[in-house]
Every structure is written in structure tokens, then in C-alpha cells.
Design a protein around this motif. Structure first.
Motif, mmCIF file in Angstrom:
data_model
loop_
_atom_site.group_PDB
_atom_site.id
_atom_site.type_symbol
_atom_site.label_atom_id
_atom_site.label_comp_id
_atom_site.label_asym_id
_atom_site.label_seq_id
_atom_site.Cartn_x
_atom_site.Cartn_y
_atom_site.Cartn_z
ATOM 1 N N VAL B 29 0.934 -1.068 -0.017
ATOM 2 C CA VAL B 29 -0.082 0.001 -0.175
ATOM 3 C C VAL B 29 0.905 1.047 0.107
ATOM 4 C CG1 VAL B 29 -1.799 1.141 1.188
ATOM 5 C CG2 VAL B 29 -1.627 -1.296 1.234
ATOM 6 N N GLU B 30 0.651 2.132 -0.931
ATOM 7 C CA GLU B 30 1.285 3.261 -1.111
ATOM 8 C C GLU B 30 0.706 4.743 -1.158
ATOM 9 O OE1 GLU B 30 4.005 3.147 -4.576
ATOM 10 O OE2 GLU B 30 4.628 1.164 -3.664
ATOM 11 N N LEU B 32 -1.831 5.688 0.610
ATOM 12 C CA LEU B 32 -3.304 5.384 0.336
ATOM 13 C C LEU B 32 -4.115 6.536 1.078
ATOM 14 C CD1 LEU B 32 -5.153 3.062 -0.858
ATOM 15 C CD2 LEU B 32 -5.605 3.032 1.634
ATOM 16 N N ASP B 46 1.045 3.897 4.156
ATOM 17 C CA ASP B 46 2.101 3.196 3.465
ATOM 18 C C ASP B 46 2.212 1.905 4.397
ATOM 19 O OD1 ASP B 46 3.293 4.871 1.487
ATOM 20 O OD2 ASP B 46 3.578 6.250 2.982
ATOM 21 N N CYS B 71 -10.560 -0.389 1.194
ATOM 22 C CA CYS B 71 -9.951 0.122 -0.177
ATOM 23 C C CYS B 71 -8.963 -0.902 -0.834
ATOM 24 C CB CYS B 71 -8.922 1.133 0.192
ATOM 25 S SG CYS B 71 -9.703 2.543 0.915
ATOM 26 N N LEU B 72 -8.645 -1.951 0.119
ATOM 27 C CA LEU B 72 -7.864 -3.146 -0.552
ATOM 28 C C LEU B 72 -8.484 -3.955 -1.400
ATOM 29 C CD1 LEU B 72 -5.929 -4.114 2.788
ATOM 30 C CD2 LEU B 72 -5.369 -2.383 1.179
ATOM 31 N N VAL B 88 -2.549 0.592 -4.491
ATOM 32 C CA VAL B 88 -2.254 -0.557 -3.710
ATOM 33 C C VAL B 88 -1.931 -1.751 -4.860
ATOM 34 C CG1 VAL B 88 -3.496 -2.470 -2.462
ATOM 35 C CG2 VAL B 88 -4.354 -0.233 -2.299
#
Lengths: 289, 280
Positions: B29-30, B32, B46, B71-72, B88
Motif C-alpha cells: 500500500v502506497e 493510500l 504506507d 480500499c484493499l 495498492v
């Protein structure tokens, strides 16, 4: 009692008295509200039950002045009209209901919902005029189709709103469960949400049918009525309420008797339909945890 | 069991080309961020979620834990006016790439919800089969094998094998939740997200689910949101602590690391305050 922990500051006997009076008032109001219904049922029962016989359901009307005969064509006609109206009205109503429940937050949907409510309140004679303009005028003929269209227009708002309500009651958790499995939105709608709301949708359709099966005004200049067995959907068609209306206005005693009897049967059918709705909603209703 | 799985996968691959076989993958995850309209619910996360591990997300109510895991698998965006910024990655694929189909994302990243939500109109069997069927699998034999396998893995098979045609709602709450887990793993996801899966269950059902999580991580990557810190300590390998920002309200990732380290030697004083019960 003044220093008791149970003291609420008022006089207990007085409160109990008011309680009883108000209770009696409410009970009385409920009784008054129910009286017209009981009167109608009682009146039609008293006048109609003697005229019921098999001929009424199976025979054609006899010419004026001749006794006997029935209005079998009118019962068949009402059945055809309901079938046609459902054919036109149910798909449109259900699809519109899906739209309002799933995409109901846009401005367009709000306008649509408002117009649907307006349509519910439009006098049915005006809907008859609309169907006359839409179908009778272009085809140059009163017809079963015209009557079906008129009744469908009355059905649509009822079906739309009950479908919307039924689908809104389907918990969002089910939509998310399905979407979370990687199921497309339209499949989620078709196979998860619609079945979960089916009980409510069926209720709406049955209520709409109960509503239109007694409509007279929109059929006056669309279905028009007929004294013969039905010959194709492009010709005028008989309907029970129409026949009752015509017979009730005529000066013949035997026609009055037939009208009472037909009214009684029609009322029983609607009653059975309403009870049917109760049964369906009780057994088919979703247990929502 | 290995043999069954391999044959199953072979059949599945034959049946539809893009079948996802159960291969565990990690998530990266970056930056987000998640919005509801203009409200920023989760900010600037992150995080690297490791494959075949259980990652617990803890934090007080309203800190954006649920929003974050939604969100994932791109379930956040089905809420009206909700949107996501950032990136992601599932292995080397960007889930938020414009060409990425959210339906495909949700197929490989499954979700189990807070309240058991079996499909009320379906039987036990049909619930587990629903994901396969609605995704176009027609082979009845394959579906039957898959349903049994998933129910076994969800430790529910022995309890329901004689009443597969009964309505799913006839099961108890804990059984319903295991049924939902079976339904989720039946479509062979590589990651399973769990949003407080035990919060509506009694302690015994909770224990069963926790045992199940330990089993499932052999094959899957699991991300679990929980309010129960003992649960996080018991089931997870890694723990992330989220906290709502005092000024703007957005949930932020405060600390992330191996569960043992987070619970015995937290680096951030806010984490320590939370896990020792001083607030939240």
C-alpha cells in the motif's frame, strides 16, 4: 405518599380515569373507521348472494327484456384486461423500482419519484383519456389493448414504489457480500437483491391487480364493453365493473340483480387477493438479522 | 488433500482461463487515502502486507480501520461519493490502475464482514456455491467438490453435511460466519479481508474462527480488523495501529510491525497508551 420514592406528582385515580376514557375513544374511532367497510360488504352480500349462479359466470347476456343469461364474457374480459395490464405494467414498474432503489440519489431519480407519486393520485378517468388518445385514436377502435394500457398506467406507480421499498429493505450487507465475491453488479441485482426482495415485489403486484380489477372509469372509452365473447385483442372488450355500471343504470330489475351478484363476486375476488398478499408476505418475508 | 487441490485447479483452469488458483500474495500500500465526499477518512497509509501472514489492524472506533481494508479490495468505492487516492499493489499489479476491473480485484481479494451475511434466499450449499456459479462456473462436479472442500476448510463440514439443502439462516450466528468464510474461500482468493469477523459472536464461536484463521494462513494472506486486542495478539503475525488525527479526524497509521514487538515494546507512546488501555 408525598415523600414516597414512587411519587410522580399526580393523582393516580385521575390518571387511570383519563387512561380509560382515551382508550375507549380510540376504540370507538377504530370502529367508526371500519363501519363503511362492513356496511359495503354486508349490503353487497345481502343483495348479491341470491343472484349468484353458474350462468352468471358462464353465459352471455341475454337481449333486453329476456330473463336469464349471465356475464361470463365480462369475467373473462376482466381476466384478459388484468393479464394485458400486468404484461405492460409489471416489467416497467419493476425496472423503474430497481432504478429508484439502486440509483435513487440523483436529481433525475428524485423527479421521477415525485412524478410517480403524482401519477398515483391522477384521477383514473384522466388516465382513461390518455389511453384513449394513445391507443384508441391512432387505431380507430376501442380495444382490449387500449383498456390494458389504461390499467397498466394505473399499475405502474404502485408497482414501482412497492418494488423500490422492497429493494431498499434488502440489507446492504448482502450487496457487499456478493460484490465482495467478485460478482458483477447486474448479477448481484438479479440473483441476490431481487430474490431477497421478491416477497415485497409480489405484494406490490398483487395489490396493484386488486386495485385495477375494480376500475371502471378508465375503461369507459378504452375497453368500451361488449355483450359478446371476446374476439381478438383489437376489439372492444367486456369487463365486470363496466357491466355492473351499465346494469346498475338500466331500469330492469333482473339486470340490477345480476349487477349486485357480479359486484359481490368481484369484491370477493379482491378480498381473496388481499388475503393472498398477507399469506405471501408472511411466509416469504425475509428474516433480517 | 494436496492431490485434490491440484486436480481441482487443473479442472478449474480448463473451465475458465482466468481462474485464480489459490496462491497467496502480498499487498503493498502506497500513500493510500480514502474519502467520503470531501471528508478524508484515511490519510497517507504506507504499508506492506506479507503473504501467508495474518495482519491485524487495531485502533479505536472511527479511526478508519474498516474503511482502510475496504480500499484493499476496491469495495470502498461502491459507496456513493467515496473515492480512493494512492496505490495498492497485489504482487506486481496495481489494483487502482484505470484498466483494472474492480470485479476482478474482488474476485482475488475476498471479504468477510462484521455481521454474518449469508444470502437469505439460499441454502447452505447454494451459499458456498454462489460465488462460483455467479462467476460463470457450470461444472456441477467441480462445484460440489469445491463446496465440500471450502466447508471442510471452514471447519463447518461435519456440522452441516447432512443439511446442505437447509436455509443458511437456520444456522447459528457462529456457523453463519464460518459459512461466510467458506463462501469467500470457495472462489480461491489470494487474500481474505476480515472486518471484525467475531464482534457479533460468542466466545466459543470466536475461538473457532481464530483457529480457522490460523489454518487458512497456510494458503492465504489474511488482514483482520479487530477491536479485541487479545484477539490481535493471539491470531496475528503483524499488527498495525491506526488512530484518528486529532485535528482533521482522518485515520492514520501510527505504528506497524511484528505483533510481538507492537505489544511488548511499542515505539510510539500512543500505541502504548492504546494497548495498555489508557484510552480508546
Amino acid at each position: 405518599m408525598a415523600s414516597s420514592a414512587f411519587n410522580t406528582g399526580g393523582s393516580l385515580p385521575r390518571r387511570q380515569f383519563i387512561n380509560r376514557v382515551m382508550g375507549a375513544l380510540l376504540c370507538l374511532s377504530a370502529a367508526v373507521a371500519l363501519t363503511p367497510l362492513l356496511l359495503v360488504i354486508g349490503f353487497i352480500l345481502a343483495n348479491g348472494i341470491s343472484g349468484i349462479n353458474l350462468d352468471l359466470l358462464t353465459k352471455l347476456p341475454k337481449p333486453v327484456g329476456e330473463l336469464g343469461g349471465g356475464m361470463g364474457n365480462a369475467f373473462l374480459g376482466t381476466a384478459i384486461l388484468i393479464a394485458l395490464a400486468s404484461l405492460f405494467g409489471v416489467p416497467i414498474g419493476v425496472l423503474a423500482g430497481i432504478y429508484l432503489s439502486e440509483f435513487g440519489n440523483t436529481g433525475f431519480a428524485r423527479i421521477l419519484r415525485f412524478l410517480t407519486d403524482v401519477l398515483t393520485g391522477v384521477p383514473s378517468i384522466i388516465i382513461g383519456i390518455v389511453a384513449y388518445t394513445l391507443v384508441v385514436v391512432p387505431t380507430h377502435s376501442f380495444s382490449a389493448v387500449a383498456g390494458g394500457v389504461a390499467l397498466a398506467i394505473i399499475m405502474i406507480p404502485v408497482v414501482t414504489r412497492t418494488t423500490e421499498e422492497a429493494l431498499r429493505r434488502v440489507p446492504n450487507a448482502l450487496r457487499e457480500a456478493s460484490l465482495g465475491l467478485g460478482v458483477h453488479e447486474w448479477k448481484t441485482m438479479m440473483y441476490i437483491v431481487l430474490p431477497a426482495g421478491l416477497g415485497g415485489i409480489v405484494t406490490g403486484v398483487m395489490l396493484a391487480i386488486a386495485r385495477i380489477s375494480g376500475e371502471t372509469a378508465p375503461l369507459l372509452f378504452t375497453a368500451f364493453g361488449s355483450r359478446f365473447w371476446q374476439d381478438g385483442l383489437g376489439n372492444p372488450i367486456a369487463a365486470v365493473p363496466l357491466q355492473v355500471y351499465k346494469y346498475a343504470l338500466a331500469p330492469y330489475k333482473d339486470w340490477h340483480d345480476q349487477a349486485w351478484a357480479a359486484a359481490f363476486i368481484l369484491m370477493m375476488l379482491i378480498l381473496i387477493l388481499n388475503v393472498g398478499v398477507r399469506v405471501v408476505t408472511r411466509s416469504g418475508f425475509q428474516k433480517i438479522r | 488433500m494436496d492431490i485434490t487441490l491440484t486436480t481441482l485447479q487443473a479442472v478449474a483452469v480448463e473451465e475458465r482461463e482466468e481462474t485464480v488458483t489459490r496462491v497467496s500474495k502480498g499487498l503493498v500500500v502506497e500513500k493510500l487515502g480514502a474519502y467520503y465526499g470531501n471528508f478524508l477518512a484515511v490519510a497517507d497509509v504506507d504499508m506492506t502486507i506479507r503473504p501467508n501472514k495474518v495482519t491485524a489492524i487495531i485502533g479505536p472506533s472511527g479511526c478508519g480501520k474498516s474503511t482502510f481494508i475496504r480500499c484493499l479490495n476496491r469495495l470502498h468505492e461502491v459507496v456513493r461519493d467515496a473515492r480512493v487516492v494512492g496505490k495498492v499493489m497485489l504482487d506486481d499489479e496495481d489494483l487502482y490502475d484505470p484498466r483494472m476491473d474492480p470485479v476482478a480485484v474482488r474476485r482475488s481479494i475476498g471479504m468477510v464482514f462484521q455481521r454474518p451475511n449469508p444470502f437469505p434466499t439460499m441454502s447452505i450449499y447454494d451459499n458456498v456455491a454462489s460465488g462460483l456459479r455467479l462467476n460463470g462456473v457450470r461444472n456441477r462436479g467441480l462445484i460440489a467438490e469445491k463446496v465440500e472442500l471450502s466447508l471442510r476448510q471452514a471447519a463447518l463440514w461435519d456440522e452441516v453435511k447432512d443439511k446442505l439443502k437447509k436455509p443458511a439462516l437456520a444456522l447459528s450466528g457462529g456457523q453463519q460466519q464460518r459459512l461466510c468464510i467458506a463462501r469467500t474461500i470457495a472462489v480461491d482468493p489470494s487474500v481474505v479481508l476480515m472486518d471484525e469477523p467475531c464482534s457479533a459472536l460468542d466466545p466459543i464461536s470466536t475461538l473457532k474462527i481464530e483457529d480457522l484463521i490460523a489454518e487458512l494462513k497456510q494458503e492465504l494472506t489474511i488482514v483482520i480488523v479487530t477491536h479485541n486486542m487479545q484477539q490481535a495478539a493471539r491470531v496475528s503475525d503483524y499488527t498495525a495501529f491506526f488512530l484518528g488525527n486529532e485535528k482533521v479526524g482522518a485515520g492514520e497509521l501510527i505504528e506497524y510491525g511484528p505483533t510481538r514487538a507492537i505489544f511488548t515494546n511499542p515505539a510510539d507512546p500512543r500505541t502504548e497508551n492504546y494497548i495498555t488501555g489508557r484510552f480508546g
